[in-house]
Design a protein around this motif. Structure first.
Motif, PDB file in Angstrom:
ATOM      1  N   THR A 132     -74.042  44.496  49.817  1.00 11.65           N
ATOM      2  CA  THR A 132     -73.098  45.622  49.344  1.00 11.65           C
ATOM      3  C   THR A 132     -72.631  45.123  47.900  1.00 11.65           C
ATOM      4  N   GLU A 133     -72.746  46.252  47.034  1.00 14.65           N
ATOM      5  CA  GLU A 133     -72.226  46.035  45.589  1.00 14.65           C
ATOM      6  C   GLU A 133     -70.872  46.707  45.516  1.00 14.65           C
ATOM      7  N   ARG A 134     -70.087  46.101  44.635  1.00 13.54           N
ATOM      8  CA  ARG A 134     -68.689  46.768  44.339  1.00 13.54           C
ATOM      9  C   ARG A 134     -68.179  46.690  42.889  1.00 13.54           C
ATOM     10  N   ARG A 135     -67.619  47.905  42.580  1.00 17.56           N
ATOM     11  CA  ARG A 135     -67.227  47.793  41.029  1.00 17.56           C
ATOM     12  C   ARG A 135     -65.734  48.268  41.148  1.00 17.56           C
ATOM     13  N   ASN A 136     -64.856  47.568  40.611  1.00 14.68           N
ATOM     14  CA  ASN A 136     -63.350  47.842  40.393  1.00 14.68           C
ATOM     15  C   ASN A 136     -63.060  48.295  39.082  1.00 14.68           C
ATOM     16  N   PHE A 137     -62.526  49.593  38.820  1.00  7.64           N
ATOM     17  CA  PHE A 137     -62.165  50.095  37.741  1.00  7.64           C
ATOM     18  C   PHE A 137     -60.598  49.778  37.736  1.00  7.64           C
ATOM     19  N   GLU A 138     -60.061  49.214  36.363  1.00  5.40           N
ATOM     20  CA  GLU A 138     -58.767  48.741  36.006  1.00  5.40           C
ATOM     21  C   GLU A 138     -58.599  48.904  34.497  1.00  5.40           C
ATOM     22  N   SER A 139     -57.558  49.046  34.273  1.00  3.69           N
ATOM     23  CA  SER A 139     -56.197  49.522  34.857  1.00  3.69           C
ATOM     24  C   SER A 139     -56.291  50.958  34.552  1.00  3.69           C
ATOM     25  N   VAL A 140     -56.521  51.774  35.658  1.00  2.00           N
ATOM     26  CA  VAL A 140     -56.361  53.133  35.718  1.00  2.00           C
ATOM     27  C   VAL A 140     -55.174  53.846  34.986  1.00  2.00           C
ATOM     28  N   GLU A 149     -61.068  59.110  27.528  1.00  2.68           N
ATOM     29  CA  GLU A 149     -62.365  58.462  27.255  1.00  2.68           C
ATOM     30  C   GLU A 149     -62.855  57.270  27.904  1.00  2.68           C
ATOM     31  N   GLN A 150     -62.061  56.506  28.324  1.00  2.00           N
ATOM     32  CA  GLN A 150     -62.357  55.364  29.207  1.00  2.00           C
ATOM     33  C   GLN A 150     -62.677  55.869  30.585  1.00  2.00           C
ATOM     34  N   ARG A 151     -61.842  56.873  31.148  1.00  3.49           N
ATOM     35  CA  ARG A 151     -62.203  57.054  32.370  1.00  3.49           C
ATOM     36  C   ARG A 151     -63.588  57.985  32.381  1.00  3.49           C
ATOM     37  N   ALA A 152     -63.848  58.971  31.344  1.00  6.17           N
ATOM     38  CA  ALA A 152     -65.351  59.444  31.093  1.00  6.17           C
ATOM     39  C   ALA A 152     -66.336  57.940  31.281  1.00  6.17           C
ATOM     40  N   GLU A 153     -66.276  57.030  30.566  1.00  2.25           N
ATOM     41  CA  GLU A 153     -67.202  55.925  30.369  1.00  2.25           C
ATOM     42  C   GLU A 153     -67.447  55.481  31.853  1.00  2.25           C
ATOM     43  N   TRP A 154     -66.289  55.370  32.664  1.00  2.22           N
ATOM     44  CA  TRP A 154     -66.120  54.711  34.059  1.00  2.22           C
ATOM     45  C   TRP A 154     -67.049  55.581  34.807  1.00  2.22           C
TER      46      TRP A 154
END
Length: 195
Positions: free
Chosen positions: A163-171, A177-182
């Motif tokens: 399993t691989e996992r990635r957490n995106f924070e702080s939404v 622009e940050q969300r587009a990069e994510w």
């Protein structure tokens, strides 16, 4: 490959839904068949019934269909927010009801005679995307990373699925622009993890 994408967020305008759209499009562009399981949209009932605890329980059609979705998947992608260090209740209920002994796993022993769980799933890869509003440094300092342990050791890891996992924070503090990069990162990680 057939990839089951399990989404657990009630708001269709959420970043979790944007991740699911990106993951689905990325998988389809790579030639994979995508089975999107949007738990809220589909109205999945997360409540275990007393009868489900019985070994001879025969799953009703709706639950049997969910079990079949998981059993037929070559890979699984899970997308959800971090709510109090855990997955939303609807996703936990899905796991409780769908990961059934005798259907998705069984108990056995290893070569040392120790009791182990033996997967009866086709899936050999899992990818988990989570979102949170707590900055990573604070999350790690205060709590460690309970979701990483949960997915990599308690759920897919217990079934022998890498399993691989990635957490995106702080939404909540992120910019468009940050969300587009994510989302670009989510597409790249999907290609790397699933193929």
């Amino acid at each position: 490959m057939r990839v089951l994408v399990v989404l657990a967020h009630p708001r269709t305008d959420s970043f979790n839904h944007a991740i699911a759209s990106t993951v689905g499009a990325t998988l389809e562009a790579s030639g994979h068949a995508v089975d999107l399981c949007d738990l809220y949209d589909e109205g999945f009932d997360p409540l275990f019934t007393p009868d489900e605890m019985k070994r001879d329980f025969e799953a009703p059609p709706r639950l049997a269909a969910e079990i079949a979705r998981l059993k037929n998947a070559d890979a699984v992608v899970v997308i959800h927010p971090n709510w109090w260090g855990q997955a939303p209740a609807i996703l936990k209920g899905w796991l409780d009801r769908v990961l059934r002994v005798g259907e998705t796993y069984r108990f056995g022993t290893n070569d040392k005679g120790e009791g182990i769980m033996v997967s009866q799933l086709k899936a050999r890869k899992a990818l988990v995307f989570t979102t949170s509003n707590t900055p990573q440094a604070a999350e790690l300092a205060l709590y460690g990373d309970p979701l990483d342990n949960y997915w990599k050791r308690c759920v897919w890891g217990a079934l022998g699925i890498p399993t691989e996992r990635r957490n995106f924070e702080s939404v909540i503090l992120s910019t468009p622009e940050q969300r587009a990069e994510w989302l670009s990162e989510a597409a790249r990680l999907t290609r790397e993890a699933i193929g």
